[in-house]
Design a protein around this motif. Structure first.
Motif, PDB file in Angstrom:
ATOM      1  N   ASP A   1       0.832  -1.203   0.000  1.00  0.00           N
ATOM      2  CA  ASP A   1       0.000   0.000   0.000  1.00  0.00           C
ATOM      3  C   ASP A   1       0.869   1.255   0.000  1.00  0.00           C
ATOM      4  OD1 ASP A   1      -2.338  -1.450   0.106  1.00  0.00           O
ATOM      5  OD2 ASP A   1      -2.492  -1.336   2.291  1.00  0.00           O
ATOM      6  N   ALA A   2       0.397   2.292  -0.685  1.00  0.00           N
ATOM      7  CA  ALA A   2       1.036   3.599  -0.566  1.00  0.00           C
ATOM      8  C   ALA A   2       0.562   4.231   0.735  1.00  0.00           C
ATOM      9  CB  ALA A   2       0.641   4.476  -1.749  1.00  0.00           C
ATOM     10  N   LEU A   3       1.424   4.981   1.372  1.00  0.00           N
ATOM     11  CA  LEU A   3       1.013   5.690   2.590  1.00  0.00           C
ATOM     12  C   LEU A   3       0.642   7.116   2.196  1.00  0.00           C
ATOM     13  CD1 LEU A   3       0.651   5.855   5.629  1.00  0.00           C
ATOM     14  CD2 LEU A   3       3.070   6.465   5.815  1.00  0.00           C
ATOM     15  N   ASP A   4      -0.623   7.461   2.406  1.00  0.00           N
ATOM     16  CA  ASP A   4      -1.090   8.801   2.043  1.00  0.00           C
ATOM     17  C   ASP A   4      -0.967   9.788   3.189  1.00  0.00           C
ATOM     18  OD1 ASP A   4      -2.231   8.322  -0.725  1.00  0.00           O
ATOM     19  OD2 ASP A   4      -3.264   6.777   0.421  1.00  0.00           O
ATOM     20  N   LEU A   5      -1.096   9.291   4.420  1.00  0.00           N
ATOM     21  CA  LEU A   5      -1.101  10.202   5.569  1.00  0.00           C
ATOM     22  C   LEU A   5      -0.553   9.487   6.792  1.00  0.00           C
ATOM     23  CD1 LEU A   5      -2.075  12.895   6.864  1.00  0.00           C
ATOM     24  CD2 LEU A   5      -4.295  11.813   7.189  1.00  0.00           C
ATOM     25  N   LEU A   6       0.430  10.106   7.435  1.00  0.00           N
ATOM     26  CA  LEU A   6       0.975   9.581   8.697  1.00  0.00           C
ATOM     27  C   LEU A   6       0.666  10.577   9.797  1.00  0.00           C
ATOM     28  CD1 LEU A   6       2.762   7.725  10.458  1.00  0.00           C
ATOM     29  CD2 LEU A   6       4.737   9.024   9.642  1.00  0.00           C
ATOM     30  N   VAL A   7      -0.075  10.143  10.796  1.00  0.00           N
ATOM     31  CA  VAL A   7      -0.387  11.007  11.941  1.00  0.00           C
ATOM     32  C   VAL A   7       0.506  10.555  13.097  1.00  0.00           C
ATOM     33  CG1 VAL A   7      -2.151  11.898  13.481  1.00  0.00           C
ATOM     34  CG2 VAL A   7      -2.758  11.266  11.134  1.00  0.00           C
ATOM     35  N   ASN A   8       1.566  11.318  13.304  1.00  0.00           N
ATOM     36  CA  ASN A   8       2.554  11.007  14.346  1.00  0.00           C
ATOM     37  C   ASN A   8       2.033  11.529  15.685  1.00  0.00           C
ATOM     38  OD1 ASN A   8       4.908   9.585  13.583  1.00  0.00           O
ATOM     39  ND2 ASN A   8       5.629  11.348  12.410  1.00  0.00           N
ATOM     40  N   ASN A   9       1.041  10.856  16.206  1.00  0.00           N
ATOM     41  CA  ASN A   9       0.359  11.339  17.405  1.00  0.00           C
ATOM     42  C   ASN A   9       0.972  10.817  18.701  1.00  0.00           C
ATOM     43  OD1 ASN A   9      -2.173  12.040  19.154  1.00  0.00           O
ATOM     44  ND2 ASN A   9      -1.990   9.812  19.276  1.00  0.00           N
ATOM     45  N   ALA A  10       1.447   9.585  18.695  1.00  0.00           N
ATOM     46  CA  ALA A  10       1.877   8.939  19.948  1.00  0.00           C
ATOM     47  C   ALA A  10       2.930   9.764  20.663  1.00  0.00           C
ATOM     48  CB  ALA A  10       2.420   7.547  19.650  1.00  0.00           C
ATOM     49  N   GLY A  11       2.790   9.827  21.947  1.00  0.00           N
ATOM     50  CA  GLY A  11       3.780  10.551  22.727  1.00  0.00           C
ATOM     51  C   GLY A  11       3.284  10.752  24.134  1.00  0.00           C
ATOM     52  N   VAL A  12       4.121  11.340  24.935  1.00  0.00           N
ATOM     53  CA  VAL A  12       3.739  11.658  26.311  1.00  0.00           C
ATOM     54  C   VAL A  12       4.026  13.140  26.533  1.00  0.00           C
ATOM     55  CG1 VAL A  12       4.047   9.364  27.289  1.00  0.00           C
ATOM     56  CG2 VAL A  12       6.014  10.888  27.101  1.00  0.00           C
ATOM     57  N   MET A  13       3.279  13.709  27.430  1.00  0.00           N
ATOM     58  CA  MET A  13       3.518  15.116  27.756  1.00  0.00           C
ATOM     59  C   MET A  13       3.414  15.296  29.267  1.00  0.00           C
ATOM     60  SD  MET A  13       0.025  17.033  26.632  1.00  0.00           S
ATOM     61  CE  MET A  13       0.377  18.475  27.599  1.00  0.00           C
ATOM     62  N   ALA A  14       3.848  16.451  29.717  1.00  0.00           N
ATOM     63  CA  ALA A  14       3.784  16.785  31.142  1.00  0.00           C
ATOM     64  C   ALA A  14       4.475  15.716  31.991  1.00  0.00           C
ATOM     65  CB  ALA A  14       2.337  16.973  31.581  1.00  0.00           C
ATOM     66  N   ILE A  15       5.648  15.306  31.525  1.00  0.00           N
ATOM     67  CA  ILE A  15       6.412  14.324  32.295  1.00  0.00           C
ATOM     68  C   ILE A  15       6.931  15.016  33.562  1.00  0.00           C
ATOM     69  CG2 ILE A  15       8.446  12.811  32.249  1.00  0.00           C
ATOM     70  CD1 ILE A  15       8.064  12.755  29.183  1.00  0.00           C
ATOM     71  N   PRO A  16       6.718  14.416  34.729  1.00  0.00           N
ATOM     72  CA  PRO A  16       7.044  15.125  35.968  1.00  0.00           C
ATOM     73  C   PRO A  16       8.543  15.299  36.214  1.00  0.00           C
ATOM     74  CG  PRO A  16       6.198  12.920  36.430  1.00  0.00           C
ATOM     75  CD  PRO A  16       6.007  13.158  34.976  1.00  0.00           C
ATOM     76  N   HIS A  17       9.380  14.366  35.771  1.00  0.00           N
ATOM     77  CA  HIS A  17      10.821  14.466  36.010  1.00  0.00           C
ATOM     78  C   HIS A  17      11.544  14.331  34.690  1.00  0.00           C
ATOM     79  CE1 HIS A  17       9.916  14.033  40.233  1.00  0.00           C
ATOM     80  NE2 HIS A  17       9.230  12.940  39.952  1.00  0.00           N
ATOM     81  N   ARG A  18      12.685  15.011  34.551  1.00  0.00           N
ATOM     82  CA  ARG A  18      13.413  14.901  33.288  1.00  0.00           C
ATOM     83  C   ARG A  18      14.141  13.574  33.206  1.00  0.00           C
ATOM     84  NH1 ARG A  18      19.063  17.354  33.416  1.00  0.00           N
ATOM     85  NH2 ARG A  18      19.545  17.390  35.598  1.00  0.00           N
TER      86      ARG A  18
END
Ligand code: NAP
Length: 118
Positions: free
Chosen positions: A101-118
């Motif tokens: 299949d051809a890829l028409d759209l990649l939604v790079n959504n996965a991730g985390v935010m507001a991580i409490p410690h670096r």
């Protein structure tokens, strides 16, 4: 009718304004929850074939079942993808390439935010 404010940002936009995506293939990462889930849902409703990419197979399966309830007739498929594991990324990419299949759209959504410690 959709209006834009002075910055050009659309107001009153809704997912019903997504045009037909019939024949398109999209990947949504982190599609088992939150923004990713609803992105996959609306792209599926618009007619796209949606690859629901999730790091946890059980959570992914639960989301897949719910997507099929929420958007009957849409085309969703589940793939496991842990973006913190390059082996998992390569395996996912290989499986996708094998579909041809051809890829028409990649939604790079996965991730985390507001991580409490670096
Ligand atoms: N919500 C906000 O206000 C906001 C604001 C700015 C940016 N964002 C960004 O928008 C995206 C989605 O946010 P959300 O609120 O919908 O978050 P969410 O409900 O926590 O969903 C995050 C998704 O990413 C997945 N994920 C996390 N790490 C992953 C990894 N290593 N490999 C594969 N999948 C992974 C999670 O999978 P699991 O279920 O397995 O954990 C989950 O499906 C995130 O990138 C976030 O940083 C959100």
């Amino acid at each position: 009718m959709t209006e834009s404010d002075m910055t050009g940002v659309m107001k009153n936009w809704s997912a019903q304004q997504i045009g037909s995506l019939r024949g398109k293939t999209v990947i949504v990462t982190g599609a088992n929850s939150g923004i990713g889930y609803f992105t996959a849902l609306e792209l599926g409703r618009a007619g796209a074939r949606v690859v629901v990419a999730c790091r946890d197979a059980t959570r992914g399966e639960t989301a897949l079942q719910q997507l099929r309830i929420d958007a009957p007739g849409a085309t969703f498929s589940l793939e496991t993808l842990d973006l913190a594991n390059l082996g998992s990324v390569r395996a996912f990419a290989s499986r996708f390439l094998e579909t041809g299949d051809a890829l028409d759209l990649l939604v790079n959504n996965a991730g985390v935010m507001a991580i409490p410690h670096r």
